[in-house]
Design a protein around this motif. Structure first.
Motif, short mmCIF file in Angstrom:
data_model
loop_
_atom_site.label_atom_id
_atom_site.label_comp_id
_atom_site.label_asym_id
_atom_site.label_seq_id
_atom_site.Cartn_x
_atom_site.Cartn_y
_atom_site.Cartn_z
N PHE A 219 0.97 -1.29 0.10
CA PHE A 219 0.05 0.04 0.04
C PHE A 219 0.78 1.18 0.02
N GLU A 220 0.47 2.35 -0.72
CA GLU A 220 1.14 3.60 -0.62
C GLU A 220 0.68 4.25 0.87
N VAL A 221 1.97 4.91 1.00
CA VAL A 221 1.79 5.53 2.38
C VAL A 221 2.78 7.01 2.50
N GLU A 222 2.03 8.11 2.97
CA GLU A 222 2.92 9.11 3.05
C GLU A 222 3.87 8.80 4.50
N ALA A 223 5.19 8.74 4.22
CA ALA A 223 5.80 8.21 5.04
C ALA A 223 6.67 9.38 5.85
N TRP A 224 6.40 9.69 7.14
CA TRP A 224 6.80 10.80 7.92
C TRP A 224 8.07 10.34 8.76
N ALA A 225 9.38 11.24 8.67
CA ALA A 225 10.15 10.96 9.54
C ALA A 225 10.87 12.32 10.06
N ARG A 226 11.30 12.15 11.35
CA ARG A 226 11.66 13.30 11.87
C ARG A 226 13.13 13.81 11.39
N ASP A 227 13.31 15.19 11.52
CA ASP A 227 14.84 15.51 11.16
C ASP A 227 15.21 16.52 12.40
N GLN A 228 15.16 17.77 12.23
CA GLN A 228 15.66 18.65 13.32
C GLN A 228 14.58 19.40 14.24
N VAL A 229 14.80 19.54 15.39
CA VAL A 229 13.87 20.37 16.15
C VAL A 229 14.54 20.93 17.16
N THR A 230 13.99 22.30 17.50
CA THR A 230 14.66 22.93 18.74
C THR A 230 13.21 23.82 19.34
N LEU A 231 13.49 23.96 20.49
CA LEU A 231 12.59 24.61 21.45
C LEU A 231 13.06 25.50 22.28
N LYS A 232 12.65 26.96 22.19
CA LYS A 232 13.31 27.73 23.24
C LYS A 232 12.19 28.40 23.83
N ILE A 233 12.24 28.38 25.17
CA ILE A 233 11.04 28.86 26.19
C ILE A 233 11.63 30.06 26.78
#
Length: 483
Positions: free
Chosen positions: A88-102
């Motif tokens: 089956f065809e799927v939109e495959a999601w994969a993480r890359d970079q993330v930052t959070l500043k509070i």
């Protein structure tokens, strides 16, 4: 032929007829299954091998494809002639970079599945408590153009009787109420971060969704009681259309081959660790139950399909495809039961979801299992939830079966996190799933009369309402009945 030869031939025929008339008792069969699985179970060793040689099993990744091939080959090794990939065809999601500043301070964070491919936001944080509909109703428009902060569970001191929502449903409510981002606080101590999809549909969501640790989250909630705080979220992710594959092995029924019982578990996992608990212990038990059927020469009346589903973590994609294909070819009514093993282990009872006509079937079956080992407590329920591969079947009225697990509570702290590795797996527990699961599945597929039948649309609707699933299904876009 002389008289002596004729006499001996008649004796042989009588012996043969008597042997055919002698059927193995349930107790003898269960004892035989129990002994074989205890001695030869491969669930623990194959899961160990897969985690060591493949790693995580993210749908759409190279690792995911390797896991599909690994289980396909194992089914073949165990003696299955009828093994197939269901692509089956799927939109495959994969993480890359993330930052959070509070307030310009870096905070440890992980992105949640199906967040945007690229997002850069900066905004005021608003504490929305548990992130339920009631929280938004008491503070309307509070998160418009702002970032919602919600707890993944139900906060201590909350109103009694609240029904929690899945992280994806909490994200959907934040989006509906105008939030530009969502920060979800994990409920596990010591800075453990949780991932998982934040999408109810498996499609990309329009706002960034992240998780922070319990300690950071609770400190932020305290800050927001007396002052404002802002957050800056920056992330990149990947999303590409690829092909994934369910892996299906089939044993054809001896008397009712047109009737099918599905045993499934999701093979895919998230990528922060190796997915040993979610759902290695379930899917590799499915694989071992299939092995036990072949090793014990079990030939039930109904056809059994052993299915390793992919794409569960990304929105039940594999199981939805399986069900949609059955509907497309007019065979959905052939599926008489669906048994699901998701994070299931060391069973002590059963849950049978659907309109039961013979509850005693399960308690009697449980008593027979209990005769083999009193660790099995023969508990029983008739209810259901969402967010696992039984859901698409259940929405079509197919009766479902799962087990009451009795796993070490400590392992749940690693759910969807970077500590979900093989060292959490208890060999005895996964072996018990294979032992008792084989007995359950054979008894169901070989029953003279099934304990439940497919529900019609109205009965299915009422079952959803009875189990308090209507609101969740509406949020997820899966409520197919008039409101």
């Amino acid at each position: 032929m002389n008289k002596w030869s004729v006499f001996m031939a008649l004796v042989a025929l009588l012996i043969s007829c008597n042997e055919k008339e002698e059927t193995e008792s349930q107790a003898a069969l269960f004892a035989r299954i129990d002994s074989e699985v205890k001695q030869n179970s491969k669930a623990y060793t194959t899961l160990k091998e897969a985690t060591q040689t493949i790693g995580h099993r993210l749908t759409g990744s190279e690792n995911g494809a390797k896991a599909e091939e690994y289980t396909f080959n194992k089914f073949k090794e165990y003696g299955f002639d009828d093994v197939a990939y269901q692509s089956f065809e799927v939109e495959a999601w994969a993480r890359d970079q993330v930052t959070l500043k509070i307030d310009d301070k870096d905070t440890k964070v992980v992105s949640l599945g199906h967040s945007p491919v690229k997002a850069e936001i900066n905004g005021e944080i608003v504490d929305m408590g548990n992130g339920l509909d009631a929280d938004y109703a008491t503070n309307p428009k509070a998160v418009e153009g702002k970032i919602a902060l919600v707890y993944i569970g139900i906060l201590e001191g909350s109103e009694e009787g609240l029904t929690n929502l899945h992280r994806s449903e909490k994200t959907a409510l934040a989006i509906k109420n105008g939030a530009i981002g969502i920060i979800i606080i994990n409920q596990v101590p010591n800075g453990v971060l949780l991932t998982g999809t934040a999408s109810v549909t498996g499609a990309l969501i329009p706002i960034p969704a992240v998780c922070i640790g319990m300690e950071d989250g609770m400190a932020l909630k305290e800050t927001l009681k007396t002052s404002k705080a802002t957050a800056a979220i920056s992330m990149t992710n990947k999303s590409d259309k690829i092909k994934a594959r369910n892996v299906i092995a089939t044993i054809t029924g001896s008397e009712l081959p047109e009737e099918e019982v599905v045993l499934g578990g999701h093979l895919d996992s998230w990528d922060l660790a190796t997915g040993a608990i979610d759902n290695g212990i379930g899917s590799f038990a499915v694989l071992d139950i299939a092995r036990a059927f072949k090793a014990n020469k079990l030939q039930p009346k109904r056809t059994i399909k052993f299915v390793m589903f992919m794409g569960e973590e990304q929105g039940l994609l594999g199981s939805k495809h399986f069900v949609n294909e059955a509907i497309k070819v007019g065979k959905i009514d052939a599926i008489k039961y669906m048994m699901n093993l998701d994070m299931a282990g060391n069973p002590i009872g059963m849950n049978a979801g659907g309109k039961l006509e013979d509850e005693q079937f399960f308690t009697t079956l449980g008593a027979a299992i209990q005769q083999q080992d009193t660790i099995y407590q023969n508990t029983f329920t008739n209810k259901s939830g969402l967010h696992s591969d039984h859901q698409p079947f259940m929405l079509e009225g197919v009766p479902i079966l799962s087990v009451h697990s009795n796993l070490d509570r400590s392992i749940y702290g690693c759910y969807h996190s970077d500590c979900d590795d093989f060292n959490l797996v208890n060999k005895e527990h996964i072996t018990n799933t294979s032992r008792f699961g084989t007995m359950m599945l054979y008894s169901l597929a070989n029953a003279d009369k099934l304990p439940a039948t497919k529900m019609d649309s109205e009965t299915t609707k009422n079952f959803m309402i009875k189990n308090n699933l209507k609101e969740k299904l509406i949020i997820g876009g899966d409520w197919k009945w008039d409101n």
